[in-house]
Design an enzyme around this catalytic site. Structure first.
Site, PDB file in Angstrom:
ATOM      1  N   CYS A  93       2.465  -6.907   3.029  1.00 10.04           N
ATOM      2  CA  CYS A  93       3.156  -5.629   3.242  1.00 10.04           C
ATOM      3  C   CYS A  93       4.580  -5.829   3.730  1.00 10.04           C
ATOM      4  O   CYS A  93       5.454  -5.039   3.428  1.00 10.04           O
ATOM      5  CB  CYS A  93       2.357  -4.752   4.199  1.00 10.04           C
ATOM      6  SG  CYS A  93       1.878  -5.608   5.690  1.00 10.04           S
ATOM      7  N   GLU A  95      -0.936   1.415   8.497  1.00 15.06           N
ATOM      8  CA  GLU A  95      -0.037   0.312   8.194  1.00 15.06           C
ATOM      9  C   GLU A  95       0.115   0.314   6.687  1.00 15.06           C
ATOM     10  O   GLU A  95      -0.806  -0.086   5.969  1.00 15.06           O
ATOM     11  CB  GLU A  95      -0.654  -0.983   8.725  1.00 15.06           C
ATOM     12  CG  GLU A  95       0.373  -1.962   9.222  1.00 15.06           C
ATOM     13  CD  GLU A  95       0.604  -3.042   8.222  1.00 15.06           C
ATOM     14  OE1 GLU A  95       1.287  -2.750   7.212  1.00 15.06           O
ATOM     15  OE2 GLU A  95       0.095  -4.145   8.435  1.00 15.06           O
ATOM     16  N   GLU A 125       7.062  -0.347  -3.838  1.00 11.20           N
ATOM     17  CA  GLU A 125       6.413  -1.598  -3.445  1.00 11.20           C
ATOM     18  C   GLU A 125       5.702  -2.194  -4.663  1.00 11.20           C
ATOM     19  O   GLU A 125       4.853  -1.535  -5.263  1.00 11.20           O
ATOM     20  CB  GLU A 125       5.399  -1.327  -2.328  1.00 11.20           C
ATOM     21  CG  GLU A 125       4.703  -2.592  -1.863  1.00 11.20           C
ATOM     22  CD  GLU A 125       3.775  -2.356  -0.676  1.00 11.20           C
ATOM     23  OE1 GLU A 125       2.863  -1.521  -0.784  1.00 11.20           O
ATOM     24  OE2 GLU A 125       3.987  -3.013   0.359  1.00 11.20           O
ATOM     25  N   LYS A 181     -14.937  -0.800   6.980  1.00 15.15           N
ATOM     26  CA  LYS A 181     -15.120  -0.923   5.534  1.00 15.15           C
ATOM     27  C   LYS A 181     -14.091  -1.909   4.966  1.00 15.15           C
ATOM     28  O   LYS A 181     -12.901  -1.625   4.943  1.00 15.15           O
ATOM     29  CB  LYS A 181     -14.953   0.423   4.820  1.00 15.15           C
ATOM     30  CG  LYS A 181     -15.413   0.312   3.367  1.00 15.15           C
ATOM     31  CD  LYS A 181     -14.929   1.434   2.488  1.00 15.15           C
ATOM     32  CE  LYS A 181     -13.541   1.220   1.945  1.00 15.15           C
ATOM     33  NZ  LYS A 181     -13.399   0.052   1.047  1.00 15.15           N
TER      34      LYS A 181
HETATM   35  P1  NAI Z   1      -5.651   1.049  -1.568  1.00 15.65           P
HETATM   36  O1  NAI Z   1      -4.772   1.689  -0.561  1.00 15.65           O
HETATM   37  O2  NAI Z   1      -6.299   1.914  -2.591  1.00 15.65           O
HETATM   38  O3  NAI Z   1      -6.836   0.233  -0.832  1.00 15.65           O
HETATM   39  C1  NAI Z   1      -6.806  -0.202   0.511  1.00 15.65           C
HETATM   40  C2  NAI Z   1      -8.105   0.196   1.207  1.00 15.65           C
HETATM   41  O4  NAI Z   1      -8.216   1.609   1.198  1.00 15.65           O
HETATM   42  C3  NAI Z   1      -9.370  -0.330   0.541  1.00 15.65           C
HETATM   43  O5  NAI Z   1     -10.314  -0.668   1.529  1.00 15.65           O
HETATM   44  C4  NAI Z   1      -9.853   0.885  -0.240  1.00 15.65           C
HETATM   45  O6  NAI Z   1     -11.240   0.869  -0.466  1.00 15.65           O
HETATM   46  C5  NAI Z   1      -9.472   2.002   0.685  1.00 15.65           C
HETATM   47  N1  NAI Z   1      -9.350   3.318   0.019  1.00 15.65           N
HETATM   48  C6  NAI Z   1      -8.952   3.577  -1.250  1.00 15.65           C
HETATM   49  N2  NAI Z   1      -8.990   4.893  -1.497  1.00 15.65           N
HETATM   50  C7  NAI Z   1      -9.428   5.497  -0.364  1.00 15.65           C
HETATM   51  C8  NAI Z   1      -9.683   6.851   0.013  1.00 15.65           C
HETATM   52  N3  NAI Z   1      -9.506   7.863  -0.833  1.00 15.65           N
HETATM   53  N4  NAI Z   1     -10.103   7.099   1.273  1.00 15.65           N
HETATM   54  C9  NAI Z   1     -10.274   6.098   2.152  1.00 15.65           C
HETATM   55  N5  NAI Z   1     -10.072   4.797   1.854  1.00 15.65           N
HETATM   56  C10 NAI Z   1      -9.647   4.489   0.615  1.00 15.65           C
HETATM   57  O7  NAI Z   1      -4.811  -0.090  -2.262  1.00 15.65           O
HETATM   58  P2  NAI Z   1      -4.990  -0.687  -3.748  1.00 15.65           P
HETATM   59  O8  NAI Z   1      -5.220   0.434  -4.709  1.00 15.65           O
HETATM   60  O9  NAI Z   1      -5.985  -1.762  -3.697  1.00 15.65           O
HETATM   61  O10 NAI Z   1      -3.543  -1.296  -4.000  1.00 15.65           O
HETATM   62  C11 NAI Z   1      -2.481  -0.470  -4.474  1.00 15.65           C
HETATM   63  C12 NAI Z   1      -1.190  -0.779  -3.782  1.00 15.65           C
HETATM   64  O11 NAI Z   1      -1.313  -0.518  -2.404  1.00 15.65           O
HETATM   65  C13 NAI Z   1      -0.740  -2.216  -3.846  1.00 15.65           C
HETATM   66  O12 NAI Z   1      -0.071  -2.507  -5.035  1.00 15.65           O
HETATM   67  C14 NAI Z   1       0.171  -2.283  -2.658  1.00 15.65           C
HETATM   68  O13 NAI Z   1       1.436  -1.771  -3.000  1.00 15.65           O
HETATM   69  C15 NAI Z   1      -0.476  -1.355  -1.659  1.00 15.65           C
HETATM   70  N6  NAI Z   1      -1.272  -2.097  -0.650  1.00 15.65           N
HETATM   71  C16 NAI Z   1      -0.672  -2.366   0.545  1.00 15.65           C
HETATM   72  C17 NAI Z   1      -1.326  -3.117   1.492  1.00 15.65           C
HETATM   73  C18 NAI Z   1      -0.685  -3.424   2.790  1.00 15.65           C
HETATM   74  O14 NAI Z   1      -0.967  -4.437   3.390  1.00 15.65           O
HETATM   75  N7  NAI Z   1       0.159  -2.555   3.323  1.00 15.65           N
HETATM   76  C19 NAI Z   1      -2.662  -3.670   1.242  1.00 15.65           C
HETATM   77  C20 NAI Z   1      -3.246  -3.281  -0.031  1.00 15.65           C
HETATM   78  C21 NAI Z   1      -2.536  -2.544  -0.935  1.00 15.65           C
END
Ligand code: NAI
Ligand code: MG
Length: 518
Positions: free
Chosen positions: A323, A289, A420, A214
């Site tokens: 990240c 991650e 972060e 996904k």
């Molecule tokens: P997120 O963690 O909500 O989204 C990342 C992925 O997780 C997306 O594919 C999303 O659809 C999925 N996701 C969201 N809720 C889920 C759930 N309940 N169950 C399963 N999958 C789920 O990240 P978001 O809200 O886009 O960004 C928020 C913060 O997260 C950012 O400001 C950043 O700090 C962090 N982040 C860190 C990343 C990294 O590379 N470590 C990448 C993206 C965000």
């Protein structure tokens, strides 16, 4: 002609679903990307392109203009269930279970070739959907994705167990074999959509797993184009299934599905925790991650001509949406002003703009939500007593652009230092002693432990600091690391497991011990 000139030589208007502004019309993309944008998007399940069962679709945007560029199916639990069934069949009965490692390696290599052949188109789609500059998408994201598939293609034929030395060698013979973990769910973030897909899909294929993937709801496009290449490569139906959709529905269905053996996630720590809980149902294996707040430690003897550009790049690359971004600077008092001024000067010269504009070095952040989040942090830092030394403002009134920002007078207890931000914001702090333990304590004062870097010409200091920093990846006189062979992942709350490298294969295999009585 180099790749970028070639891309710029043939330009077509971007098909837009609405026309909120006029500036976007100046950006042009290649015919292949334009026609991909126009075509109807579907989910890839069991080798077929199908709409979401609910019939729902959702919009996807260009973060550089705020305009809708395409619509994709809104898959949910029902579509994930179909995808899991297809992946299960492919794993247990389908051709994938009988295919040889050598053939798997050939197919993965073929996928790499196809990514490379379509690199210009993939780069343009990535820019349009994620916002990053075209040069970065082409020369970094797509090139590194190709490399990741090639690297893992080689491993397909080299996954072996061990012969175990046991204490009764006359009586028993024992060895291990490594087998694929099974059906894996992979949930991808939006900051490097194709590359994060490559980090997850390539090792899963190399080990013989099947996949339900996904992409992030903000950036579904390159994953869908990748799905077409999966078919072109001749990867059997059901081996890779791609479901676009939202986290709380499609993502949550992956995390809790009883027929998924393992889930791999990259994203926020908040969602990481949700996934761990959801995975408890069938105790599926989990790799995570998550976030970071990586320290960058500059000693007074550092070569400033290396440190200043290196630290600047370490925080502002990909608009800070990395990240492992080096977001907490600790510089020795003797060099603090010099390095902060140097970073500020370079930051001021970074050309911020639409990723398809020529010469642009930094794009927008991904969404209005992310923009508000980052600006909120800057505001919070300011009201807690931090000084906005450089940047601190939004740029322009369309797209999600934020000026590269440096905050000084930051203290360890501030939210901007602890949390972060995932945007172009550096918190700069100083130290004035030579006690490495004390410096390391400051650097380690974080719930995260993803990465870090040390800038010094003193080998002894470098080695000692490397040992003292609690993080999964440490740079010495460099912050980033891009090679497919280098494991990456987190200590502490930055995650579970390591991706890339030989270690990355461990996430997708189970060890089976065999004991034979002689
Ligand atoms: P997120 O963690 O909500 O989204 C990342 C992925 O997780 C997306 O594919 C999303 O659809 C999925 N996701 C969201 N809720 C889920 C759930 N309940 N169950 C399963 N999958 C789920 O990240 P978001 O809200 O886009 O960004 C928020 C913060 O997260 C950012 O400001 C950043 O700090 C962090 N982040 C860190 C990343 C990294 O590379 N470590 C990448 C993206 C965000
Ligand atoms: Mg979220």
């Amino acid at each position: 002609m180099d790749a970028l000139e070639r891309i710029r030589a043939r330009r077509f208007p971007i098909p837009m679903e609405n026309s909120m502004n006029t500036h976007a019309d100046q950006f042009r993309i290649g015919e292949k990307a334009a026609s991909f944008l126009r075509q109807e998007k579907k989910l890839l399940i069991d080798g077929k392109w199908v709409p979401a069962q609910s019939g729902k679709i959702f919009d996807t945007y260009d973060p550089g203009t705020g305009r809708i560029i395409a619509q994709v199916p809104e898959g949910d639990a029902a579509d994930i269930d179909d995808a899991v069934k297809a992946a299960r069949r492919a794993f247990e009965e389908g051709p994938w279970s009988r295919i040889t490692p050598s053939e798997r390696g050939r197919l993965i290599w073929k996928l790499a070739d196809l990514l490379e052949q379509n690199a210009d188109e993939l780069a343009e789609l990535e820019v349009l959907n994620n916002g990053k500059p075209l040069a970065n998408a082409r020369n970094s994201d797509v090139a590194l994705s190709v490399d990741m598939f090639r690297y893992m293609a080689g491993w397909a034929t080299k996954i072996t167990g061990e012969t175990i030395s046991i204490s009764a060698p006359d009586k028993y013979h024992a060895f291990t074999v490594r087998e694929p973990v099974g059906v894996v769910g992979q949930i991808i973030p939006w900051n490097a959509p194709l590359l994060m897909l490559a980090w997850k899909v390539a090792p899963a294929l190399a080990t013989g797993c099947t996949i339900v993937l996904k992409p992030a709801e903000q950036t579904p496009l390159t994953a869908l184009r990748f799905g077409e290449l999966v078919q072109e490569a001749g990867i059997p139906a059901g081996v890779i299934n791609i479901v676009t959709g939202f986290g709380p529905t499609a993502g949550a269905a992956i995390a809790s599905h009883p027929q998924i053996d393992k889930v791999a996630f990259t994203g926020s720590s908040e969602v990481g925790r949700i996934i761990v809980k959801a995975a408890a149902g069938n105790l599926k294996k989990v790799s995570l991650e998550l976030g970071g707040k990586s320290p960058v430690i500059v000693f007074p003897d550092a070569d400033m001509s290396v440190a200043i550009p290196g630290v600047t790049q370490g925080i502002f690359a990909n608009s800070g949406q990395v990240c492992t971004a080096g977001s907490r600077l600790f510089a020795h008092k003797k060099v603090f002003d010099q390095i902060v001024d140097g970073i500020g000067q370079r930051a001021g010269n970074i050309r911020v703009g639409h990723g398809l504009s020529e010469g642009v070095q930094m794009g927008p952040v991904i969404s209005p939500v992310q923009c508000d989040r980052v600006m909120g942090y800057i505001e919070q830092g300011r009201s807690a007593g931090a000084t906005v030394a450089f940047g601190g403002t939004r740029i322009g009134n369309e797209g999600n652009f934020i000026a590269p920002t440096v905050l000084t007078d930051t203290r360890p207890d501030m939210a901007v230092v602890q949390e972060e931000i995932f945007g172009p914001v550096l918190c700069a702090m100083s130290f004035d002693d030579d006690d490495l333990e004390q410096i390391a304590r400051q650097a380690n004062d974080s719930i995260f432990g993803l990465a870090g870097s040390v800038w010094t010409r003193d080998l002894s200091v470098a080695h000692k600091m490397v040992r003292r920093i609690r993080a999964g990846r440490i740079g010495v006189n460099v912050h980033g690391s891009v090679d497919a062979a280098i494991p990456t992942g987190g200590f502490k709350q930055s995650g579970w497991g390591r991706e890339r490298g030989q270690e990355g294969l461990n996430l997708y295999t189970e060890t089976k011990s065999v004991i034979m009585s002689l």
